[in-house]
Scaffold this motif. Structure first.
Motif, PDB file in Angstrom:
ATOM      1  N   TYR A 229       0.796  -1.469   0.125  1.00  0.00           N
ATOM      2  CA  TYR A 229      -0.120   0.045  -0.045  1.00  0.00           C
ATOM      3  C   TYR A 229       0.914   1.171  -0.183  1.00  0.00           C
ATOM      4  CZ  TYR A 229      -3.762   3.174   1.435  1.00  0.00           C
ATOM      5  OH  TYR A 229      -4.488   4.267   1.693  1.00  0.00           O
ATOM      6  N   LEU A 230       1.771   1.227   0.632  1.00  0.00           N
ATOM      7  CA  LEU A 230       2.752   2.386   0.785  1.00  0.00           C
ATOM      8  C   LEU A 230       3.521   2.638  -0.369  1.00  0.00           C
ATOM      9  CD1 LEU A 230       4.231   2.161   4.602  1.00  0.00           C
ATOM     10  CD2 LEU A 230       2.225   3.495   3.701  1.00  0.00           C
ATOM     11  N   VAL A 231       4.127   1.679  -0.949  1.00  0.00           N
ATOM     12  CA  VAL A 231       4.817   1.907  -2.105  1.00  0.00           C
ATOM     13  C   VAL A 231       3.924   2.406  -3.474  1.00  0.00           C
ATOM     14  CG1 VAL A 231       6.260   0.540  -4.047  1.00  0.00           C
ATOM     15  CG2 VAL A 231       6.750   0.285  -1.547  1.00  0.00           C
ATOM     16  N   VAL A 232       2.844   1.557  -3.574  1.00  0.00           N
ATOM     17  CA  VAL A 232       1.801   1.878  -4.666  1.00  0.00           C
ATOM     18  C   VAL A 232       1.605   3.213  -4.661  1.00  0.00           C
ATOM     19  CG1 VAL A 232      -0.228   1.470  -5.669  1.00  0.00           C
ATOM     20  CG2 VAL A 232       1.286  -0.460  -5.300  1.00  0.00           C
ATOM     21  N   ASN A 233       1.123   3.783  -3.230  1.00  0.00           N
ATOM     22  CA  ASN A 233       0.457   5.149  -3.217  1.00  0.00           C
ATOM     23  C   ASN A 233       1.696   6.418  -3.377  1.00  0.00           C
ATOM     24  OD1 ASN A 233      -2.534   5.159  -2.753  1.00  0.00           O
ATOM     25  ND2 ASN A 233      -1.906   3.258  -1.605  1.00  0.00           N
ATOM     26  N   THR A 234       2.918   5.756  -2.956  1.00  0.00           N
ATOM     27  CA  THR A 234       3.985   6.741  -3.095  1.00  0.00           C
ATOM     28  C   THR A 234       4.352   6.749  -4.448  1.00  0.00           C
ATOM     29  OG1 THR A 234       4.975   6.134  -0.944  1.00  0.00           O
ATOM     30  CG2 THR A 234       6.375   6.938  -2.769  1.00  0.00           C
ATOM     31  N   LEU A 235       4.210   5.851  -5.380  1.00  0.00           N
ATOM     32  CA  LEU A 235       4.401   6.085  -6.757  1.00  0.00           C
ATOM     33  C   LEU A 235       3.359   6.777  -7.439  1.00  0.00           C
ATOM     34  CD1 LEU A 235       5.754   2.661  -7.602  1.00  0.00           C
ATOM     35  CD2 LEU A 235       7.236   4.574  -7.308  1.00  0.00           C
ATOM     36  N   SER A 236       2.092   6.539  -6.941  1.00  0.00           N
ATOM     37  CA  SER A 236       1.209   7.302  -7.493  1.00  0.00           C
ATOM     38  C   SER A 236       1.100   8.818  -7.060  1.00  0.00           C
ATOM     39  CB  SER A 236      -0.226   6.700  -6.872  1.00  0.00           C
ATOM     40  OG  SER A 236      -0.451   5.443  -7.422  1.00  0.00           O
ATOM     41  N   GLY A 237       1.806   9.069  -5.994  1.00  0.00           N
ATOM     42  CA  GLY A 237       1.873  10.608  -5.429  1.00  0.00           C
ATOM     43  C   GLY A 237       0.867  10.951  -4.603  1.00  0.00           C
ATOM     44  N   TRP A 238      -0.131  10.162  -3.915  1.00  0.00           N
ATOM     45  CA  TRP A 238      -1.010  10.358  -2.919  1.00  0.00           C
ATOM     46  C   TRP A 238      -0.222  10.575  -1.672  1.00  0.00           C
ATOM     47  CZ3 TRP A 238      -5.028  12.486  -5.034  1.00  0.00           C
ATOM     48  CH2 TRP A 238      -5.352  11.988  -6.245  1.00  0.00           C
ATOM     49  N   ARG A 239       0.396  11.574  -1.282  1.00  0.00           N
ATOM     50  CA  ARG A 239       0.951  11.576  -0.178  1.00  0.00           C
ATOM     51  C   ARG A 239       0.109  11.475   1.304  1.00  0.00           C
ATOM     52  NH1 ARG A 239       3.707  17.506  -1.395  1.00  0.00           N
ATOM     53  NH2 ARG A 239       1.313  17.988  -1.366  1.00  0.00           N
ATOM     54  N   GLY A 240      -1.083  12.064   1.450  1.00  0.00           N
ATOM     55  CA  GLY A 240      -1.696  11.967   2.296  1.00  0.00           C
ATOM     56  C   GLY A 240      -2.296  10.436   2.804  1.00  0.00           C
ATOM     57  N   LEU A 241      -2.210   9.685   1.734  1.00  0.00           N
ATOM     58  CA  LEU A 241      -2.805   8.290   1.728  1.00  0.00           C
ATOM     59  C   LEU A 241      -1.651   7.600   2.508  1.00  0.00           C
ATOM     60  CD1 LEU A 241      -4.666   7.334  -1.265  1.00  0.00           C
ATOM     61  CD2 LEU A 241      -5.620   8.069   0.941  1.00  0.00           C
ATOM     62  N   VAL A 242      -0.494   7.805   1.976  1.00  0.00           N
ATOM     63  CA  VAL A 242       0.793   7.294   2.705  1.00  0.00           C
ATOM     64  C   VAL A 242       1.150   7.565   4.025  1.00  0.00           C
ATOM     65  CG1 VAL A 242       3.350   7.103   2.391  1.00  0.00           C
ATOM     66  CG2 VAL A 242       1.904   7.088   0.416  1.00  0.00           C
ATOM     67  N   ILE A 243       1.010   8.917   4.396  1.00  0.00           N
ATOM     68  CA  ILE A 243       1.185   9.381   5.739  1.00  0.00           C
ATOM     69  C   ILE A 243       0.068   8.754   6.855  1.00  0.00           C
ATOM     70  CG2 ILE A 243       1.196  11.243   7.245  1.00  0.00           C
ATOM     71  CD1 ILE A 243       2.586  12.871   5.199  1.00  0.00           C
ATOM     72  N   SER A 244      -1.228   8.694   6.401  1.00  0.00           N
ATOM     73  CA  SER A 244      -2.203   8.337   7.242  1.00  0.00           C
ATOM     74  C   SER A 244      -2.040   6.587   7.472  1.00  0.00           C
ATOM     75  CB  SER A 244      -3.758   8.586   6.533  1.00  0.00           C
ATOM     76  OG  SER A 244      -3.781   7.753   5.382  1.00  0.00           O
ATOM     77  N   ALA A 245      -1.748   6.356   6.375  1.00  0.00           N
ATOM     78  CA  ALA A 245      -1.452   4.624   6.796  1.00  0.00           C
ATOM     79  C   ALA A 245      -0.133   4.388   7.817  1.00  0.00           C
ATOM     80  CB  ALA A 245      -1.294   3.968   5.523  1.00  0.00           C
ATOM     81  N   ALA A 246       0.670   5.299   7.564  1.00  0.00           N
ATOM     82  CA  ALA A 246       2.030   5.117   8.442  1.00  0.00           C
ATOM     83  C   ALA A 246       1.504   5.448   9.844  1.00  0.00           C
ATOM     84  CB  ALA A 246       3.080   6.103   7.752  1.00  0.00           C
ATOM     85  N   VAL A 247       0.726   6.439  10.040  1.00  0.00           N
ATOM     86  CA  VAL A 247       0.469   7.033  11.171  1.00  0.00           C
ATOM     87  C   VAL A 247      -0.175   5.804  12.082  1.00  0.00           C
ATOM     88  CG1 VAL A 247      -1.088   8.213  12.690  1.00  0.00           C
ATOM     89  CG2 VAL A 247       0.268   9.178  10.889  1.00  0.00           C
ATOM     90  N   THR A 248      -1.096   4.852  11.342  1.00  0.00           N
ATOM     91  CA  THR A 248      -1.905   3.905  12.344  1.00  0.00           C
ATOM     92  C   THR A 248      -0.579   2.784  12.413  1.00  0.00           C
ATOM     93  OG1 THR A 248      -3.593   4.152  10.860  1.00  0.00           O
ATOM     94  CG2 THR A 248      -3.400   1.830  11.760  1.00  0.00           C
ATOM     95  N   VAL A 249       0.385   2.457  11.752  1.00  0.00           N
ATOM     96  CA  VAL A 249       1.292   1.403  12.241  1.00  0.00           C
ATOM     97  C   VAL A 249       2.079   2.158  13.334  1.00  0.00           C
ATOM     98  CG1 VAL A 249       3.344   0.225  11.375  1.00  0.00           C
ATOM     99  CG2 VAL A 249       1.279   0.714   9.828  1.00  0.00           C
ATOM    100  N   PHE A 250       2.440   3.549  13.163  1.00  0.00           N
ATOM    101  CA  PHE A 250       3.159   4.040  13.961  1.00  0.00           C
ATOM    102  C   PHE A 250       2.592   3.986  15.501  1.00  0.00           C
ATOM    103  CE2 PHE A 250       4.456   8.221  16.281  1.00  0.00           C
ATOM    104  CZ  PHE A 250       5.817   8.189  16.100  1.00  0.00           C
ATOM    105  N   ALA A 251       1.490   4.538  15.398  1.00  0.00           N
ATOM    106  CA  ALA A 251       0.700   4.385  16.894  1.00  0.00           C
ATOM    107  C   ALA A 251       0.608   3.225  17.361  1.00  0.00           C
ATOM    108  CB  ALA A 251      -0.763   5.258  16.489  1.00  0.00           C
ATOM    109  N   TYR A 252       0.351   2.162  16.605  1.00  0.00           N
ATOM    110  CA  TYR A 252       0.172   0.799  17.304  1.00  0.00           C
ATOM    111  C   TYR A 252       1.358   0.338  17.762  1.00  0.00           C
ATOM    112  CZ  TYR A 252      -1.760  -3.792  17.847  1.00  0.00           C
ATOM    113  OH  TYR A 252      -2.546  -4.905  18.317  1.00  0.00           O
ATOM    114  N   TYR A 253       2.670   0.553  16.987  1.00  0.00           N
ATOM    115  CA  TYR A 253       3.856   0.203  17.667  1.00  0.00           C
ATOM    116  C   TYR A 253       4.216   1.177  18.860  1.00  0.00           C
ATOM    117  CZ  TYR A 253       8.957  -0.109  17.909  1.00  0.00           C
ATOM    118  OH  TYR A 253       9.970  -0.610  18.419  1.00  0.00           O
ATOM    119  N   HIS A 254       3.838   2.413  18.881  1.00  0.00           N
ATOM    120  CA  HIS A 254       4.138   3.393  19.922  1.00  0.00           C
ATOM    121  C   HIS A 254       3.459   2.958  21.254  1.00  0.00           C
ATOM    122  CE1 HIS A 254       5.083   7.040  21.897  1.00  0.00           C
ATOM    123  NE2 HIS A 254       3.828   7.415  21.834  1.00  0.00           N
ATOM    124  N   TYR A 255       2.190   2.436  21.221  1.00  0.00           N
ATOM    125  CA  TYR A 255       1.337   2.364  22.524  1.00  0.00           C
ATOM    126  C   TYR A 255       1.359   0.770  22.670  1.00  0.00           C
ATOM    127  CZ  TYR A 255      -0.320   7.214  22.085  1.00  0.00           C
ATOM    128  OH  TYR A 255      -0.445   8.476  21.849  1.00  0.00           O
TER     129      TYR A 255
END
Length: 491
Positions: A229-255
């Motif tokens: 998901y991150l790679v496909v949407n990075t290549l597509s240029g949809w920055r918001g989708l990439v960051i929002s998905a990364a935040v979910t993983v980041f939050a789960y790891y953090h807590y």
């Protein structure tokens, strides 16, 4: 000194500091002090004092709204100021007067102060007699993974653009076209929510859960889905989708796994800044080699200019606030005195039910100041101080930001109370992007709407599990009654 007295003292101090800010700017007719330098000093001083006060009441947490707001408001406001102070015009060529710039600096600081006071107004401890009964993490994980598999299969055709490596469409190709198509189709919003956003939320949440399972194969499956998901949407240029998905993983790891420290958070933030600026250059294509070529061509001519705040097309959205201030001063538009709030609330109604609903404020802004741009699919960001200013001027900015700070802090504290539950944790990971990160660029009410839509998948899981638990309890009671010779079932 009691906690209540301490809050009043800090509040009085911040008001005095606000008065000092106004004196600094409005009495500076001779420009003895550079406006931008004075703004930066005041911003850092004010936010530092606030963070010290906040830290005395609350544990510092990288994913608390206060950290995101202080950093993002600074970046957006300074980037826009640097660009206009340097070029004397906005990115779109609009002239901005000295008086407008002076007002802009003061309004940004007033917005910061309103936000701080709203956050400070929330009590540290949430006292509630009713304890929310949530399903177990095991049931939640099973339900989310099941929903991800089922909805992923049912709506696979609608999801291919987000996961398919073989047919990647670039932002440059699709951005304007997709906006025009959505404007023409009154059902586009609902269709997108139920056939794309909700299934993707379940899929990404499932992948996040799997990534932190003990079995290596489950981890690999979860990791593969997230990376895809991150790679496909990075290549597509949809920055918001990439960051929002990364935040979910980041939050789960953090807590769940390990708390991320400040140093690591700064490194992640720096990477995101680099990512956003580079993507604004290369997302004209989806071919990785062409992306590298585009970036090299840019670097050969401009060097490391892309690292400058004022070179980021993402961060200069504050210029739209300057344009609004200038427009009201020149009579191009006027204060709405609250009507803009009503029209923005009407936007919450889906177009399929209310096709003649008013335009969102960000689109109204484009219609007033850049006529013709919206019709071809163009759009400009909407700085989150603009709503309050358009409604009631500087007073509106303070009121709006105070309320937004209050709301976001209450949500965060409620989350921290139940963060051991996976449903609450994944919900917060899902809404953090809309509630904090994108709100600075998309406006307050628009972010509230996006937050509510982001919560839909998790509300569905909560309701489904609650119904399941009720049916299971009723079945257990019926079985017990039947064993005791009572035929009347319990419904």
């Amino acid at each position: 000194m009691t906690d209540k007295s301490s809050v009043y003292l800090h509040t009085a101090f911040i008001f005095l500091l606000m008065a000092f800010m106004c004196i600094t700017y409005f009495a500076n007719d001779q420009h003895c002090i550079n406006r931008l330098t004075a703004f930066v000093i005041n911003y850092i001083l004010t936010s530092s004092i606030f963070l010290i006060v906040y830290h005395r009441k609350n544990k510092t947490d990288l994913l608390s709204p206060v950290i995101g707001f202080v950093v993002l408001l600074f970046l957006y406001s300074v980037a826009s100021a640097v660009d206009v102070e340097t070029n004397l015009t906005t990115y779109y060529g609009d002239y901005i007067s000295d008086d407008t710039l002076t007002q802009y600096y003061a309004i940004c600081l007033i917005g910061l102060s309103g936000l701080m006071l709203g956050i400070l107004a929330v009590k540290t401890e949430i006292s509630s007699k009713v304890h929310l009964k949530l399903p177990s993490n095991r049931l939640i994980r099973q339900c989310i993974i099941a929903m991800g598999i089922v909805l992923g299969a049912v709506f696979a055709v609608n999801l291919t653009d987000f996961f398919d490596f073989l047919h990647i469409k670039s932002y440059g190709e699709m951005a304007l076209i997709s906006r025009v198509e959505k404007m023409k189709d009154s059902t586009a919003g609902l269709v997108e929510v139920f056939t794309q956003k909700i299934p993707i939320a379940y899929i990404l949440s499932s992948a996040t859960i799997l990534m932190f399972k003990r079995h290596w194969l489950l981890r690999l499956v979860g990791f593969t889905i997230i990376v895809d998901y991150l790679v496909v949407n990075t290549l597509s240029g949809w920055r918001g989708l990439v960051i929002s998905a990364a935040v979910t993983v980041f939050a789960y790891y953090h807590y769940r796994v390990r708390e991320i420290k400040l140093r690591t958070g700064i490194m992640i933030g720096s990477f995101l800044y680099l990512f956003m600026n580079v993507m604004s250059i290369v997302r004209v294509t989806s071919n990785p080699l062409e992306m590298l070529s585009v970036f090299w061509d840019y670097f050969s001519v401009y060097g490391a200019k892309f690292l400058q705040l004022s070179s980021s097309g993402e961060l200069i959205v504050g210029e739209n606030l300057m344009r609004l201030i200038q427009g009201i001063s020149d009579g191009e538009t006027h204060f709405s005195y609250g009507w803009s709030i009503i029209t923005e609330l009407m936007v919450f109604m889906p177009r399929i039910f209310f096709d003649e609903r008013p335009l969102p404020l960000n689109e109204q802004f484009v219609e007033v100041f850049y006529p013709g741009v919206r019709e071809i699919g163009g759009g400009y960001g909407f700085f989150f101080l603009q709503e309050g200013y358009w409604a009631f001027g500087a007073v509106g900015v303070f009121i709006f930001m105070f309320c937004y700070g209050l709301i976001t802090q209450k949500i965060y504290q409620k989350f921290r109370k139940y963060c051991n539950n996976d449903l609450v944790l994944l919900s917060y990971g899902g809404i953090y992007y809309a509630l904090v990160i994108s709100s600075v660029r998309n406006g307050i009410l628009g972010s509230v709407k996006a937050t509510l839509m982001s919560l839909i998948p998790f509300v569905i899981v909560y309701v489904a599990l609650k119904v399941f638990r009720s049916l299971k309890a009723a079945s257990r009671i019926n079985s017990k009654l039947q064993r005791n010779g009572i035929e009347e079932p319990v419904h």
